[in-house]
Structure formats: C-alpha cells, structure tokens
Design an enzyme around this catalytic site. Structure first.
Site, PDB file in Angstrom:
ATOM      1  N   ASP A  30       0.845  -1.215  -0.110  1.00  0.00           N
ATOM      2  CA  ASP A  30       0.015   0.140   0.014  1.00  0.00           C
ATOM      3  C   ASP A  30       0.732   1.285   0.121  1.00  0.00           C
ATOM      4  OD1 ASP A  30      -3.142   0.492   0.985  1.00  0.00           O
ATOM      5  OD2 ASP A  30      -1.615   2.153   0.939  1.00  0.00           O
ATOM      6  N   HIS A 100     -10.178  -5.282  -3.184  1.00  0.00           N
ATOM      7  CA  HIS A 100      -8.887  -5.466  -2.885  1.00  0.00           C
ATOM      8  C   HIS A 100      -9.043  -5.889  -1.420  1.00  0.00           C
ATOM      9  CE1 HIS A 100      -9.848  -1.379  -2.610  1.00  0.00           C
ATOM     10  NE2 HIS A 100      -9.209  -1.243  -1.137  1.00  0.00           N
ATOM     11  N   HIS A 102      -7.050  -5.758   2.249  1.00  0.00           N
ATOM     12  CA  HIS A 102      -5.862  -5.012   2.872  1.00  0.00           C
ATOM     13  C   HIS A 102      -5.478  -5.990   3.708  1.00  0.00           C
ATOM     14  CE1 HIS A 102      -7.019  -0.602   1.917  1.00  0.00           C
ATOM     15  NE2 HIS A 102      -7.917  -1.180   1.795  1.00  0.00           N
TER      16      HIS A 102
HETATM   17  P1  AMP Z   1      -9.622   1.652  -0.007  1.00  0.00           P
HETATM   18  O1  AMP Z   1      -9.781   2.900   0.721  1.00  0.00           O
HETATM   19  O2  AMP Z   1     -10.159   0.508   1.033  1.00  0.00           O
HETATM   20  O3  AMP Z   1     -10.431   1.614  -1.150  1.00  0.00           O
HETATM   21  O4  AMP Z   1      -8.161   1.380  -0.147  1.00  0.00           O
HETATM   22  C1  AMP Z   1      -7.395   1.805  -1.000  1.00  0.00           C
HETATM   23  C2  AMP Z   1      -6.024   1.640  -0.815  1.00  0.00           C
HETATM   24  O5  AMP Z   1      -5.085   1.879  -2.062  1.00  0.00           O
HETATM   25  C3  AMP Z   1      -5.786   2.821   0.211  1.00  0.00           C
HETATM   26  O6  AMP Z   1      -4.913   2.143   1.529  1.00  0.00           O
HETATM   27  C4  AMP Z   1      -4.741   3.584  -0.627  1.00  0.00           C
HETATM   28  O7  AMP Z   1      -3.388   3.993   0.153  1.00  0.00           O
HETATM   29  C5  AMP Z   1      -4.046   2.447  -1.715  1.00  0.00           C
HETATM   30  N1  AMP Z   1      -3.582   3.076  -2.748  1.00  0.00           N
HETATM   31  C6  AMP Z   1      -3.906   4.115  -3.674  1.00  0.00           C
HETATM   32  N2  AMP Z   1      -3.258   4.214  -4.586  1.00  0.00           N
HETATM   33  C7  AMP Z   1      -2.125   3.374  -4.451  1.00  0.00           C
HETATM   34  C8  AMP Z   1      -1.121   3.091  -5.370  1.00  0.00           C
HETATM   35  N3  AMP Z   1      -0.833   3.771  -6.623  1.00  0.00           N
HETATM   36  N4  AMP Z   1      -0.307   1.998  -5.126  1.00  0.00           N
HETATM   37  C9  AMP Z   1      -0.595   1.603  -4.165  1.00  0.00           C
HETATM   38  N5  AMP Z   1      -1.547   1.471  -3.012  1.00  0.00           N
HETATM   39  C10 AMP Z   1      -2.370   2.591  -3.490  1.00  0.00           C
END
Ligand code: AMP
Ligand code: ZN
Length: 114
Positions: A30, A100, A102
């Site tokens: 992340d 996804h 986490h």
């Molecule tokens: P959610 O809020 O559950 O939709 O999680 C989205 C996650 O994606 C968040 O924890 C972000 O920090 C992560 N995220 C967003 N853009 C990227 C990226 N380019 N590479 C890795 N993680 C990302």
C-alpha cells in the site's frame, strides 16, 4: 476496465511495489501504509465492490484469502495475527472501486476499528 487504478496496476500500466503475481491476482505494498505490513491483495478481474461478487467468483475470492494467508506467513505475522479488510462504499471509506483485501499486521490492531 478503463480508468481503474487497480486494473492499470495489475496490467503494469502504472508501477507499484508488486510482491506477488499469478494469473488471477497481484499483491502490492500500500502506498500509504497503516501498519508495518500493509499489502493489498487484488484480483486481476475488475469487480467494483464486495456487493458485485457473484457465484462465479467463488474460487477467485477463496484464492485471494489463501494468498493473504500465504503472504502473512511469509512476512512472519501469522502467529501474532493480522487483519484482513475489504472496505465497501462510502461509510467504510472505500476509495478505489476495484475490490482488494487489505492485509494489515506487525502491530496490535484495535477493536472496534475507527
Ligand atoms: P480503500 O480505501 O479500501 O479503497 O483502499 C485503497 C487503498 O489503496 C488505500 O489504502 C491507498 O493507500 C491505496 N492506494 C492508492 N493508490 C495506490 C497506489 N498507486 N499504489 C498502492 N496503493 C495505493
Ligand atoms: Zn479495476
């Protein structure tokens, strides 16, 4: 799907710190980690939210969980414990509309979550 961040990452159109890949899924670190271990486990198939998972996806969803467990073991957090989270829609804070898991670990997790 066009304009989906995680479709682009899984297709290698946008770089990410990918730690695992197979024909069905990718796992990457992340970008804004909330724990010492914070890895996203992402199916290559575009599914917008947990509400859009169908019976056809049963094997795929099982694969994501087994992959999370494998990575947790590899990262050395399986004995102490870890958390798997799939945020859905606004109240849960979902920001990327491609499902996804986490995988969070390496520190004590609070309950109830914030
Ligand atoms: P959610 O809020 O559950 O939709 O999680 C989205 C996650 O994606 C968040 O924890 C972000 O920090 C992560 N995220 C967003 N853009 C990227 C990226 N380019 N590479 C890795 N993680 C990302
Ligand atoms: Zn997508």
């Amino acid at each position: 799907m066009k304009d989906c961040l995680f479709c682009k990452i899984s297709a290698k159109k946008i770089p990410a710190n990918i730690i695992y890949e197979d024909s069905e899924a990718v796992a990457f670190i992340d970008i804004n980690p909330q724990a010492p271990v914070h890895i996203l486990i992402v199916p290559k198939k575009h599914i917008s939210t947990s509400l859009d998972i169908t019976e056809k996806d049963n094997a795929l969803i099982g694969h994501l969980f087994r992959l999370a467990a494998k990575i947790a073991k590899e990262k050395g957090i399986s004995e102490r414990g870890f958390r798997l989270v799939m945020n859905t829609n606004a109240d849960a804070g979902q920001t990327v509309f491609h499902i996804h898991l986490h995988l969070l670990g390496g520190r004590h997790m609070h309950w109830p979550p914030g």
